[in-house]
Scaffold this motif. Sequence first.
Motif, mmCIF file in Angstrom:
data_model
loop_
_atom_site.group_PDB
_atom_site.id
_atom_site.type_symbol
_atom_site.label_atom_id
_atom_site.label_comp_id
_atom_site.label_asym_id
_atom_site.label_seq_id
_atom_site.Cartn_x
_atom_site.Cartn_y
_atom_site.Cartn_z
ATOM 1 N N ALA A 77 46.390 50.203 42.094
ATOM 2 C CA ALA A 77 45.192 49.713 41.418
ATOM 3 C C ALA A 77 45.480 48.360 40.780
ATOM 4 C CB ALA A 77 44.738 50.709 40.355
ATOM 5 N N VAL A 78 44.435 47.522 40.677
ATOM 6 C CA VAL A 78 44.652 46.185 40.113
ATOM 7 C C VAL A 78 43.353 45.653 39.506
ATOM 8 C CG1 VAL A 78 44.161 45.025 42.316
ATOM 9 C CG2 VAL A 78 45.540 43.870 40.576
ATOM 10 N N THR A 79 43.484 44.936 38.394
ATOM 11 C CA THR A 79 42.340 44.244 37.807
ATOM 12 C C THR A 79 41.904 43.132 38.747
ATOM 13 O OG1 THR A 79 43.155 44.661 35.564
ATOM 14 C CG2 THR A 79 41.544 42.896 35.839
ATOM 15 N N TYR A 80 40.614 43.140 39.144
ATOM 16 C CA TYR A 80 40.141 42.102 40.059
ATOM 17 C C TYR A 80 39.155 41.148 39.398
ATOM 18 C CZ TYR A 80 35.517 44.226 40.655
ATOM 19 O OH TYR A 80 34.246 44.694 40.430
ATOM 20 N N ALA A 81 38.594 41.506 38.234
ATOM 21 C CA ALA A 81 37.635 40.659 37.518
ATOM 22 C C ALA A 81 37.206 41.427 36.270
ATOM 23 C CB ALA A 81 36.405 40.343 38.387
ATOM 24 N N PRO A 82 36.656 40.718 35.252
ATOM 25 C CA PRO A 82 36.713 39.262 35.061
ATOM 26 C C PRO A 82 38.047 38.863 34.445
ATOM 27 C CG PRO A 82 35.491 40.269 33.274
ATOM 28 C CD PRO A 82 35.873 41.393 34.207
ATOM 29 N N GLY A 83 38.280 37.562 34.336
ATOM 30 C CA GLY A 83 39.522 37.069 33.761
ATOM 31 C C GLY A 83 39.773 35.637 34.183
#
Length: 226
Positions: A77-83
């Motif tokens: 799993a990975v943070t894809y947005a926002p940032g």
Amino acid sequence: MNILAIESSCDETAAAVVRDGRTVLSNCVASQIEMHTIYGGVVPEIASRKHVEAVSGLAREALERAGLSREEVDGVAVTYAPGLIGAVLVGVNFAKGAALALDRPLIPVHHVRGHIAANYPDLEPPFVCLCVSGGTTAIVDVRSYTEMEVLGGTRDDAAGECFDKVARVLGIGYPGGAPMDRLADGGDDTKYELPRAHVQGAELDMSFSGLKTACQIGRASCRERV
């Protein structure tokens, strides 16, 4: 099910292993606060480079602390947005590579949904959530674990952005929230007239850019008088 999770949306690199969506087996974080303190805020280019340096080692450490081998990972799993886009891409590209190498599914995670999910299982839907992070300020109607609607949010800067930039102007350090809170404790809340974050005609929306500008102008005026 064992999920290897990667986060790189701003100035901290993190890798964790979560079992069955609830049990955190390991959580490894590399903070960049000391470095960005020099500049009074996050420098996106520096943050991205530091993510590149840290992410592989952190993922390895997370697996070791969880007592798992790579083959025991069931998904990535990975943070894809926002940032910060450059920072986000570091984590996304690493996670894509790991998922491909391990032949496991890749699970994109929305940053704000992740903040909300941190309240589970202590808080169960439905509920209304005020989500305030460094780059996000939003009021979210959480109807179920998968159905959510943004009821209102900032039109420009987030509350955290306002805290950090005003703290830099005042010279009280970074991150700005904690030292500003200490200064405000027992202060006179009628001494200065500052704009409110309210947006006329949109009762659940906010705007913090005017507040940030007013603090900068006020600080400049004080210097001129001195």
